[in-house]
Scaffold this motif. Structure first.
Motif, PDB file in Angstrom:
ATOM      1  N   THR A   1       0.840  -1.204   0.000  1.00  0.00           N
ATOM      2  CA  THR A   1       0.000   0.000   0.000  1.00  0.00           C
ATOM      3  C   THR A   1       0.871   1.249   0.000  1.00  0.00           C
ATOM      4  O   THR A   1       0.641   2.184  -0.774  1.00  0.00           O
ATOM      5  CB  THR A   1      -0.888   0.005   1.259  1.00  0.00           C
ATOM      6  N   ASP A   2       1.882   1.251   0.884  1.00  0.00           N
ATOM      7  CA  ASP A   2       2.803   2.389   0.946  1.00  0.00           C
ATOM      8  C   ASP A   2       3.466   2.630  -0.406  1.00  0.00           C
ATOM      9  O   ASP A   2       3.553   3.760  -0.883  1.00  0.00           O
ATOM     10  CB  ASP A   2       3.909   2.125   1.985  1.00  0.00           C
ATOM     11  N   GLY A   3       3.955   1.536  -0.992  1.00  0.00           N
ATOM     12  CA  GLY A   3       4.653   1.622  -2.269  1.00  0.00           C
ATOM     13  C   GLY A   3       3.760   2.193  -3.347  1.00  0.00           C
ATOM     14  O   GLY A   3       4.147   3.099  -4.090  1.00  0.00           O
ATOM     15  N   LEU A   4       2.521   1.681  -3.397  1.00  0.00           N
ATOM     16  CA  LEU A   4       1.584   2.154  -4.414  1.00  0.00           C
ATOM     17  C   LEU A   4       1.281   3.636  -4.221  1.00  0.00           C
ATOM     18  O   LEU A   4       1.247   4.400  -5.183  1.00  0.00           O
ATOM     19  CB  LEU A   4       0.285   1.350  -4.345  1.00  0.00           C
ATOM     20  N   GLU A   5       1.091   4.012  -2.939  1.00  0.00           N
ATOM     21  CA  GLU A   5       0.768   5.422  -2.679  1.00  0.00           C
ATOM     22  C   GLU A   5       1.884   6.329  -3.208  1.00  0.00           C
ATOM     23  O   GLU A   5       1.642   7.314  -3.884  1.00  0.00           O
ATOM     24  CB  GLU A   5       0.559   5.665  -1.183  1.00  0.00           C
ATOM     25  N   LYS A   6       3.131   5.942  -2.891  1.00  0.00           N
ATOM     26  CA  LYS A   6       4.281   6.744  -3.312  1.00  0.00           C
ATOM     27  C   LYS A   6       4.404   6.775  -4.831  1.00  0.00           C
ATOM     28  O   LYS A   6       4.638   7.822  -5.418  1.00  0.00           O
ATOM     29  CB  LYS A   6       5.563   6.173  -2.698  1.00  0.00           C
ATOM     30  N   LEU A   7       4.227   5.587  -5.461  1.00  0.00           N
ATOM     31  CA  LEU A   7       4.372   5.525  -6.913  1.00  0.00           C
ATOM     32  C   LEU A   7       3.298   6.335  -7.618  1.00  0.00           C
ATOM     33  O   LEU A   7       3.534   6.921  -8.667  1.00  0.00           O
ATOM     34  CB  LEU A   7       4.311   4.068  -7.386  1.00  0.00           C
ATOM     35  N   LEU A   8       2.090   6.339  -7.031  1.00  0.00           N
ATOM     36  CA  LEU A   8       0.974   7.021  -7.687  1.00  0.00           C
ATOM     37  C   LEU A   8       0.904   8.503  -7.339  1.00  0.00           C
ATOM     38  O   LEU A   8       0.174   9.246  -7.977  1.00  0.00           O
ATOM     39  CB  LEU A   8      -0.350   6.345  -7.305  1.00  0.00           C
ATOM     40  N   SER A   9       1.684   8.907  -6.304  1.00  0.00           N
ATOM     41  CA  SER A   9       1.503  10.278  -5.823  1.00  0.00           C
ATOM     42  C   SER A   9       1.812  11.362  -6.868  1.00  0.00           C
ATOM     43  O   SER A   9       1.208  12.425  -6.809  1.00  0.00           O
ATOM     44  CB  SER A   9       2.303  10.509  -4.547  1.00  0.00           C
ATOM     45  N   PRO A  10       2.714  11.111  -7.850  1.00  0.00           N
ATOM     46  CA  PRO A  10       2.892  12.154  -8.866  1.00  0.00           C
ATOM     47  C   PRO A  10       1.591  12.445  -9.617  1.00  0.00           C
ATOM     48  O   PRO A  10       1.384  13.551 -10.104  1.00  0.00           O
ATOM     49  CB  PRO A  10       3.931  11.551  -9.819  1.00  0.00           C
ATOM     50  N   LEU A  11       0.686  11.451  -9.656  1.00  0.00           N
ATOM     51  CA  LEU A  11      -0.569  11.627 -10.391  1.00  0.00           C
ATOM     52  C   LEU A  11      -1.523  12.572  -9.677  1.00  0.00           C
ATOM     53  O   LEU A  11      -2.557  12.934 -10.212  1.00  0.00           O
ATOM     54  CB  LEU A  11      -1.249  10.275 -10.602  1.00  0.00           C
ATOM     55  N   LYS A  12      -1.159  12.948  -8.423  1.00  0.00           N
ATOM     56  CA  LYS A  12      -2.015  13.871  -7.675  1.00  0.00           C
ATOM     57  C   LYS A  12      -2.218  15.171  -8.440  1.00  0.00           C
ATOM     58  O   LYS A  12      -3.232  15.846  -8.280  1.00  0.00           O
ATOM     59  CB  LYS A  12      -1.395  14.185  -6.313  1.00  0.00           C
ATOM     60  N   VAL A  13      -1.203  15.518  -9.250  1.00  0.00           N
ATOM     61  CA  VAL A  13      -1.290  16.727 -10.058  1.00  0.00           C
ATOM     62  C   VAL A  13      -2.565  16.702 -10.904  1.00  0.00           C
ATOM     63  O   VAL A  13      -3.225  17.704 -11.123  1.00  0.00           O
ATOM     64  CB  VAL A  13      -0.053  16.845 -10.985  1.00  0.00           C
ATOM     65  N   PHE A  14      -2.921  15.481 -11.367  1.00  0.00           N
ATOM     66  CA  PHE A  14      -4.140  15.356 -12.177  1.00  0.00           C
ATOM     67  C   PHE A  14      -5.336  14.986 -11.299  1.00  0.00           C
ATOM     68  O   PHE A  14      -6.268  14.345 -11.747  1.00  0.00           O
ATOM     69  CB  PHE A  14      -3.940  14.281 -13.256  1.00  0.00           C
ATOM     70  N   HIS A  15      -5.253  15.341 -10.001  1.00  0.00           N
ATOM     71  CA  HIS A  15      -6.336  15.060  -9.049  1.00  0.00           C
ATOM     72  C   HIS A  15      -6.616  13.580  -8.880  1.00  0.00           C
ATOM     73  O   HIS A  15      -7.738  13.168  -8.614  1.00  0.00           O
ATOM     74  CB  HIS A  15      -7.619  15.795  -9.452  1.00  0.00           C
ATOM     75  N   PHE A  16      -5.598  12.753  -9.076  1.00  0.00           N
ATOM     76  CA  PHE A  16      -5.782  11.333  -8.826  1.00  0.00           C
ATOM     77  C   PHE A  16      -5.685  11.091  -7.313  1.00  0.00           C
ATOM     78  O   PHE A  16      -4.721  11.522  -6.675  1.00  0.00           O
ATOM     79  CB  PHE A  16      -4.702  10.527  -9.549  1.00  0.00           C
ATOM     80  N   PRO A  17      -6.694  10.438  -6.690  1.00  0.00           N
ATOM     81  CA  PRO A  17      -6.723  10.328  -5.224  1.00  0.00           C
ATOM     82  C   PRO A  17      -5.783   9.241  -4.694  1.00  0.00           C
ATOM     83  O   PRO A  17      -6.222   8.237  -4.143  1.00  0.00           O
ATOM     84  CB  PRO A  17      -8.182   9.995  -4.929  1.00  0.00           C
ATOM     85  N   ALA A  18      -4.487   9.431  -4.845  1.00  0.00           N
ATOM     86  CA  ALA A  18      -3.527   8.399  -4.451  1.00  0.00           C
ATOM     87  C   ALA A  18      -3.584   8.126  -2.950  1.00  0.00           C
ATOM     88  O   ALA A  18      -3.635   6.975  -2.516  1.00  0.00           O
ATOM     89  CB  ALA A  18      -2.116   8.831  -4.845  1.00  0.00           C
ATOM     90  N   HIS A  19      -3.618   9.206  -2.151  1.00  0.00           N
ATOM     91  CA  HIS A  19      -3.630   9.020  -0.700  1.00  0.00           C
ATOM     92  C   HIS A  19      -4.927   8.348  -0.246  1.00  0.00           C
ATOM     93  O   HIS A  19      -4.907   7.430   0.557  1.00  0.00           O
ATOM     94  CB  HIS A  19      -3.475  10.361   0.025  1.00  0.00           C
ATOM     95  N   GLU A  20      -6.043   8.817  -0.774  1.00  0.00           N
ATOM     96  CA  GLU A  20      -7.333   8.270  -0.374  1.00  0.00           C
ATOM     97  C   GLU A  20      -7.403   6.776  -0.690  1.00  0.00           C
ATOM     98  O   GLU A  20      -7.894   5.969   0.107  1.00  0.00           O
ATOM     99  CB  GLU A  20      -8.483   9.010  -1.073  1.00  0.00           C
ATOM    100  N   LEU A  21      -6.889   6.428  -1.870  1.00  0.00           N
ATOM    101  CA  LEU A  21      -6.885   5.031  -2.289  1.00  0.00           C
ATOM    102  C   LEU A  21      -6.081   4.187  -1.301  1.00  0.00           C
ATOM    103  O   LEU A  21      -6.508   3.123  -0.855  1.00  0.00           O
ATOM    104  CB  LEU A  21      -6.258   4.947  -3.680  1.00  0.00           C
ATOM    105  N   ALA A  22      -4.898   4.701  -0.948  1.00  0.00           N
ATOM    106  CA  ALA A  22      -4.028   3.967  -0.035  1.00  0.00           C
ATOM    107  C   ALA A  22      -4.685   3.855   1.338  1.00  0.00           C
ATOM    108  O   ALA A  22      -4.638   2.804   1.977  1.00  0.00           O
ATOM    109  CB  ALA A  22      -2.684   4.672   0.080  1.00  0.00           C
TER     110      ALA A  22
END
Lengths: 266, 272, 283
Positions: free
Chosen positions: A136-157
Motif C-alpha cells: 500500500t505504501d509503495g503504491l501510494e508513493k508511486l501514484l503520488s505524482p498523479l495527484k497533479v491530475f487530481h488522482f486520489p492516491a492518498h485516499e486510495l491507499a
C-alpha cells in the motif's frame, strides 16, 4: 475461517523481502513486459530463469507458487485445449477427420499456457514477498505524482489500509452472527443455490449494519486523532531506495535487454 | 483548562436538547468522572470537549480556544485526546506501532520525532513488546491501551475517555483504569465518562448527569452521600455503598466517606 | 431431565494443526430448574463450552446429552436447538429483519410452526422482555435504544420457548438500569416457566445474588462446581486464577481479618444484612 491470511504474504527477511516495495512493483512491471515480448517458446527460458533466481533468493518454497496457480487452473486447461483446436498447422500428428492434431498447435498451446503460468507466478512473487501494508505504501508513493491530475492516491491507499485492518474483524463478526442465527434454527447447508442465497440474508444484513456503524465510529476516531486528509501528512516508516534496489532494477533491466536482443537477432 | 459556559445542545432530529444549560469548568491536572445513565447527555458532553460537536447555545472554551471556530479544531484535537467505547472501531491500521503513529503522522511531524513519540507512548501504556503485533490479535484491554498510546503520541494535555471501559472484561477494565491513573499521576488531566460507579471512587470529582443537566458536581465522598438521588437517576452506587446504607438504617454508625470494602470493615470494627 | 456432559474435550485447529485443548475432559450435569452461573478468566473456555450445548461445535471427544438427546447425532441436533436457546454476547448485532416482530418470529419460523402459533409466541416473548407488542411490533429493530435492542434480541430466542436458556454475558455494555432489567427478566422466566438459566458473567455480585449453582472454569477444566456460598468461600483459590469475589465476600474477608466471626460463606447482600440484624439483636 480464522486461518485465512490476507493476500498471501509469507513473512521473511531475504534480500527480496527487504527490497523497497516500489522496486518490487517496478520489477514486476518489467518482468511482465519481458514475458510478453517472448515470441518463441524456447525464449520463455529467460523469464523462467529470472523467476527461478528470484525464488531462490527469496527463500519462498515452490509450494506457494503452485498454490497461487490453483485458482487459474481451469482457465489454463481451457486455454490449452482451445489452442489445440484452433491453431492451424502442417505437421499432422493425429487425424480424426473432423479435427487434426498438429505439432504446431501443440507447441502453440504449450507456449501460451506456459506464458500465463509465468505471468501469474511472477505477479504472486510480489505479493508473496511484500506485506500488504508495504505494498500500500509503495503504491501510494508511486501514484503520488498523479495527484497533479487530481488522482486520489492518498485516499486510495488509506482505503486499502482500513480494508486490511477490518477484514479479520468482519470475518470474526460474520462467524458470530452465523452462530447466533444457527442457534435460532437457521439452516445454511441444505436447499438449492437460490434457497441458500436467501438464507444468507440474516447474516448479511447485520454484517452491513455493523460495517456502517464501524465506519461511522472509525471516522469520528480518525477525526479526533487530527486526520484531515493526505495534505501535510508525514509517515513514520519512510520508504528508502537503497543501492540494493538499484542493483535489482539493473539486473531486471539486463534480462529485459537480453530479451530484446533475442527479438532483434531473430 | 476546559470551560462549559451555559452550553445547550440539540441533535438535529431530536425533540428535546441533549444538553441543557451546562456550566462546568475543569482545571489542569484534575481527574474528573462524568456519570449518568444512557441518554443523560454524558457522551454528548464529552464530544463537545474536542469540538466533534459544537454547542447550539453557549460556548465551550478549551485551553483558551473556542470550539466553534473551525480554525482552532486541529489545535484543540491535538490537546484533547479522546478514546471511545469500541476498541475495535478506533484503530486504523493493522500493525500496532503504525496505528500509534497515525496521529502524529496527521500533524506532519518529522519521521524521526514520530518514532520517538511512538516508543514513548507504547512505553507509557506498557505495550512496548507488542509494537509489531497485528492489532486484531490483541485482547480488548490491550486494544484500548493501544488506542490511548495513539492519543499520547499527540502529546495532549487532556485525556477524555468516552465509556472506554464499557466493552472490556474485568481484567481489561483494571488494566485500563490503572493505565489512566498512572497517566494522571504524571500530570495528565483526565475526563472519564462511565456508567460504572465503582470506577469513580478514585477520582477528584464526580459530575452526575441527568436528562442533559448537571445534577451533582462534587467529590466522590459527597456524591455517594446522596444514594437516593443516584438511584433516582438510574445509577447504581458501588455495592459497598449500598451495603453501607443498609447497615446505617440498622442503626450502625458509619461515616459517609466509606467507599471501599476495607474502609467499611475498618468503620465497623476498627483494628487496634 | 438434565444436560449431561461427559468427558467433553475440544481443541481448535489452526493451519491444519490441533492447538492445545480449549476444553479438557469436562464431566458434570446441569439439573433442570437451576440458575447456573459460569465464571472464569477470559480464555478459560466459557464461550467454547456453551457452543457445545446446542451443537454449534462438534463433540469430538466425549458426549453432551440434552434431555437424553445425544448431540453427536446430526439428526438430533435440530431438536436440541429448539430446546436450548443461546443468547450470545451483544445479541443485538444479530437483528436483521425489517420489524421487531419479524425478527422475533425468525426462530419459530425455522421450527416450521404454523402462523397462529408463531404469532402467539412472538407476542408472548415480547411481553416477557417488556417490549409492548402494540408499540414495538412494527418498529424497525435498528431504531430502538441500546437496551431495547438487547431485549428484542433476547425475545428472538425466547420465542422458541427454550427449556434451557444459555446467555453469554447478557449484561455486557448495558447501563445499570439495563442490567437490572435483564436480571429481573431472567428471574421472572425461571419463576414463571421453570426455564433453566445458564449464564456466563464477569460480575461476581450478579452471580452471587442470582445463581443457585456456580461453575468455575479454568484452562478448560472444571475448577469448582457448587453453590455460590461454597464457591465464594474459596476466595484465595479464586483470586489465584485471576477471578475476584463478590463485594460482600470482600467485606466479610476484611471483617474476618479484624476478628469478626462472620461466616466466609456469606456472599449475598441480603444474607450479609441479615447477619448484622441478628448480631444487633443479640447485643
Amino acid at each position: 475461517m480464522r486461518d485465512i491470511t490476507l493476500g498471501q504474504f509469507v513473512a521473511g527477511n531475504s534480500v527480496i523481502h527487504r527490497l523497497d516495495p516500489r522496486t518490487k512493483i517496478g520489477m514486476m512491471i518489467l518482468y511482465i513486459a519481458m514475458t510478453f515480448l517472448v515470441k518463441k517458446i524456447w525464449f520463455l527460458s529467460i523469464p523462467f530463469a529470472y523467476l527461478i533466481i528470484e525464488l531462490i533468493l527469496s527463500g519462498i518454497s515452490l509450494r506457494y507458487i503452485l498454490n497461487s496457480l490453483k485458482p487459474v487452473r481451469f482457465l489454463l486447461i481451457l486455454m490449452f485445449i482451445l489452442n489445440l483446436f484452433f491453431t492451424k498447422g502442417e505437421d499432422v500428428w493425429l487425424d480424426l477427420g473432423f479435427w487434426k492434431l498438429t505439432g504446431e498447435a501443440f507447441l502453440q498451446s504449450c507456449f501460451l499456457t506456459l506464458r500465463i503460468i509465468l505471468l501469474v507466478a511472477g505477479a504472486s512473487m510480489l505479493t508473496l514477498t511484500t506485506s500488504p501494508i508495504a505494498l500500500t505504501d509503495g503504491l501510494e508513493k508511486l501514484l503520488s505524482p498523479l495527484k497533479v491530475f487530481h488522482f486520489p492516491a492518498h485516499e486510495l491507499a488509506m482505503m486499502m489500509t482500513i480494508a486490511l485492518r477490518f477484514v479479520p474483524t468482519l470475518m470474526d463478526e460474520s462467524d458470530k452472527i452465523r452462530n447466533a442465527q444457527m442457534s435460532r434454527g437457521a439452516d445454511f447447508e441444505s436447499g438449492n443455490i437460490f434457497k441458500r442465497g436467501k438464507s444468507m440474508i440474516p447474516i448479511l444484513i447485520p454484517l452491513f449494519v455493523s460495517s456502517f456503524r464501524k465506519a461511522d465510529e472509525l471516522a469520528i476516531a480518525m477525526e479526533s486523532r487530527c486526520y484531515h486528509g493526505g495534505e501535510g501528512r508525514t509517515r513514520m516508516h519512510q520508504l528508502k531506495f537503497r543501492l540494493i534496489d538499484l542493483y535489482a532494477i539493473l539486473i531486471t533491466l539486463a534480462f529485459l535487454a537480453a530479451m530484446i536482443v533475442t527479438l532483434i537477432l531473430l | 483548562m476546559i470551560r462549559f459556559d451555559h452550553v445547550t445542545f440539540q441533535y438535529e432530529k431530536a425533540d428535546s436538547p441533549a444538553l441543557k444549560d451546562v456550566c462546568l469548568s475543569i482545571a489542569q491536572g484534575e481527574f474528573i468522572a462524568v456519570v449518568g445513565h444512557n441518554g443523560s447527555g454524558k457522551s454528548t458532553l464529552a464530544k463537545h470537549i474536542n469540538g466533534l460537536l459544537v454547542p447550539t447555545e453557549g460556548t465551550v472554551t478549551v485551553c483558551g480556544m473556542r470550539t466553534d471556530d473551525e480554525n482552532n479544531l486541529l489545535k484543540i484535537r491535538q490537546n484533547i485526546g479522546m478514546a471511545f467505547q469500541n476498541p475495535d472501531n478506533q484503530l486504523v491500521t493493522t500493525v500496532v506501532e503504525e496505528d500509534v503513529a497515525f496521529g502524529p503522522e496527521n500533524l506532519g511531524i518529522d519521521p524521526k520525532e514520530i518514532r520517538v513519540r511512538v516508543d514513548e507512548a507504547l512505553k507509557a501504556v506498557g505495550m512496548t513488546d507488542y509494537a509489531e503485533y497485528a492489532v486484531h490479535h490483541l485482547s480488548g484491554g490491550q486494544k484500548q491501551r493501544i488506542a490511548i498510546a495513539g492519543i499520547l503520541a499527540l502529546k495532549p494535555q487532556v485525556l477524555v475517555l468516552d465509556e472506554a471501559s464499557a466493552m472490556l472484561d474485568p481484567s481489561g477494565r483494571i488494566e485500563l483504569l490503572e493505565t489512566v491513573h498512572r497517566l494522571h499521576d504524571s500530570g495528565m488531566t483526565v475526563v472519564m465518562v462511565t456508567q460504572y460507579m465503582e470506577e469513580t471512587t478514585g477520582c477528584d470529582r464526580i459530575v452526575v448527569m441527568k436528562g442533559g443537566c448537571v445534577l451533582l458536581d462534587d467529590t466522590p465522598q459527597e456524591v455517594f452521600r446522596h444514594t437516593d438521588l443516584l438511584l433516582e437517576s438510574n445509577l447504581v452506587p458501588p455495592e459497598t455503598v449500598i451495603v453501607r446504607d443498609s447497615l446505617k438504617s440498622l442503626g450502625y454508625s458509619i461515616p459517609d466517606d466509606v467507599l471501599t470494602a476495607k474502609q467499611l470493615a475498618e468503620a465497623l470494627c476498627p483494628s487496634k | 431431565m438434565s444436560i449431561e456432559i461427559n468427558h467433553l474435550t475440544f481443541a481448535y485447529t489452526q493451519g491444519g494443526k490441533k492447538l492445545e485443548p480449549t476444553l479438557n475432559d469436562l464431566t458434570f450435569t446441569i439439573e433442570e430448574g437451576h440458575f447456573l452461573g459460569i465464571i472464569g478468566h477470559t480464555g478459560s473456555g466459557k464461550s467454547t463450552f456453551i457452543k457445545h450445548l446446542n451443537g454449534l461445535l462438534p463433540c469430538e471427544k466425549g458426549t453432551v446429552k440434552v434431555d437424553g438427546l445425544d448431540l453427536s447425532e446430526k439428526s438430533e441436533r435440530k431438536k436440541v436447538r429448539a430446546l436450548v436457546g443461546v443468547v450470545f454476547q451483544y445479541p443485538e448485532y444479530q437483528l436483521f429483519a425489517e420489524t421487531v416482530a419479524e425478527d422475533v418470529a425468525f426462530g419459530p419460523k425455522n421450527m416450521k410452526l404454523d402462523e397462529e402459533e408463531i404469532n402467539a409466541r412472538v407476542t408472548e416473548a415480547m411481553h416477557l422482555v417488556g417490549l409492548d407488542p402494540d408499540r414495538f411490533s412494527s418498529r424497525s429493530p435498528f431504531d430502538l435504544s441500546g437496551g431495547e435492542r438487547r431485549r428484542a434480541a433476547i425475545a428472538g430466542v425466547l420465542s422458541m420457548r427454550p427449556k434451557y436458556l444459555v446467555l453469554d454475558e447478557p449484561m455486557a455494555g448495558l447501563d445499570p438500569l439495563g442490567r437490572r432489567e435483564i436480571l429481573a427478566l431472567l428471574e421472572k422466566l425461571r419463576a414463571e416457566s421453570g426455564c433453566t438459566i445458564i449464564m456466563i458473567s464477569h460480575s461476581m455480585d450478579d452471580i452471587a445474588n442470582h445463581a443457585t449453582q456456580v461453575l468455575v472454569l479454568e484452562k478448560g477444566a472444571v475448577c469448582m462446581y457448587d453453590t455460590p456460598e461454597n464457591v465464594f468461600s474459596h476466595a484465595e483459590e479464586l483470586q489465584s486464577i485471576g477471578l475476584s469475589v463478590p463485594n460482600v465476600t470482600q467485606i466479610c474477608i476484611e471483617l474476618n481479618k479484624r476478628g469478626v466471626a462472620i461466616p466466609s460463606s456469606i456472599c449475598k447482600e441480603d444474607a450479609f444484612i441479615e447477619w448484622f440484624r441478628e448480631e444487633k439483636a443479640h447485643a
